[in-house]
Write an enzyme that holds these catalytic residues in place. Structure first.
Site, PDB file in Angstrom:
ATOM      1  N   HIS A  32       0.834  -1.204   0.000  1.00 28.14           N
ATOM      2  CA  HIS A  32       0.000   0.000   0.000  1.00 28.14           C
ATOM      3  C   HIS A  32       0.869   1.256   0.000  1.00 28.14           C
ATOM      4  CE1 HIS A  32      -3.721   2.244   1.327  1.00 28.14           C
ATOM      5  NE2 HIS A  32      -2.787   3.080   1.733  1.00 28.14           N
ATOM      6  N   GLU A  33       1.868   1.285   0.870  1.00 28.92           N
ATOM      7  CA  GLU A  33       2.743   2.456   0.956  1.00 28.92           C
ATOM      8  C   GLU A  33       3.657   2.565  -0.267  1.00 28.92           C
ATOM      9  OE1 GLU A  33       2.268   4.760   3.117  1.00 28.92           O
ATOM     10  OE2 GLU A  33       0.728   3.544   4.103  1.00 28.92           O
ATOM     11  N   HIS A  36       1.845   4.350  -2.992  1.00 27.24           N
ATOM     12  CA  HIS A  36       1.894   5.805  -2.825  1.00 27.24           C
ATOM     13  C   HIS A  36       3.218   6.361  -3.331  1.00 27.24           C
ATOM     14  CE1 HIS A  36      -1.820   6.098  -0.690  1.00 27.24           C
ATOM     15  NE2 HIS A  36      -1.403   5.518   0.419  1.00 27.24           N
TER      16      HIS A  36
END
Length: 238
Positions: A32-33, A36
């Site tokens: 998820h990170e 980003h």
């Protein structure tokens, strides 16, 4: 929601639930990170890359409190990736680039859930799976098919719920940047004026399980949609 962990039907389910949530912490939260960081990099901001955050190494991303909440509650978070919207290239506005970067995280969770649903559909078609599942149905004894079923389904559900959780329009969740793009200064001003109150209410909602009902309803709808979207796999494989 916080009680769901302790309401599993057996000690085996409790262990499987904890294992799957730990696996999610180690893989999906870093993914998820990373999403980003990768999106920000593609938009021209290399801040996360320079700070070693454009990686799926869990050590670079894990937040102790977020990991604890993930294990106990089923919803958690990692350390936010540093993003400098002023470094985005000229083709993107600050708000537009921030919204895209924020949306990349939940999108990665939806993709992970959908890919696992494809694998789940394939797994259910295997002859060995059907045999072991029939044995479990008759004897009630835990076997490899049951364990794999449980972990796969929970993995899908956790990813869907994580994506929905992060889309909530509450700072510092991803949804706040997305809502800021669509609703502009009014939304930003409201959040700035009431940030402390909103944060307290939000934490109470997480720990008390109030979010379970709406997230569960929407999550079940998406889960069903993913199953329908991959229903052609059992038809082809028989």
């Amino acid at each position: 929601m916080i009680l769901d962990l302790f309401r599993t039907s057996s000690p085996t389910d409790l262990i499987l639930t904890l294992f799957t949530r730990l696996f999610t912490c180690a893989l999906i939260l870093p993914l998820h990170e990373f999403a980003h960081a990768w999106c920000a990099y593609k938009l021209g901001d290399d801040t996360a890359q320079r700070e070693g955050r454009m990686t799926i190494n869990p050590i670079a991303h894990i937040d102790p409190m977020g990991m604890l909440c993930m294990l106990v509650v089923g919803l958690g978070w990692a350390k936010p990736v540093p993003v400098n919207p002023y470094r985005f290239d000229k083709k993107h506005t600050i708000r537009g680039g921030s919204a895209l970067t924020s949306a990349a995280g939940p999108l990665s969770n939806f993709i992970a859930a959908f890919v696992m649903m494809i694998l789940f559909q394939i797994f259910t078609c295997l002859e060995s799976t059907r045999v072991q599942w029939a044995e479990y149905a008759m004897t009630g004894e835990i076997n490899a098919a049951y364990v794999t079923f449980y972990i796969m389904q929970l993995f899908i559900q956790i990813n869907i719920h994580l994506a929905l959780f992060n889309l909530l329009p509450i700072p510092p969740l991803d949804g706040s940047a997305i809502f800021a793009f669509f609703f502009g200064n009014k939304f930003i001003g409201f959040m700035n004026r009431n940030q402390q109150i909103v944060s307290v209410i939000f934490m109470i909602a997480i720990l008390s399980g109030v979010l379970s009902v709406p997230l569960g309803f929407v999550g079940d709808f998406i889960y069903t949609g993913f199953r329908l979207a991959t229903s052609w796999i059992p038809m082809i494989l028989g």
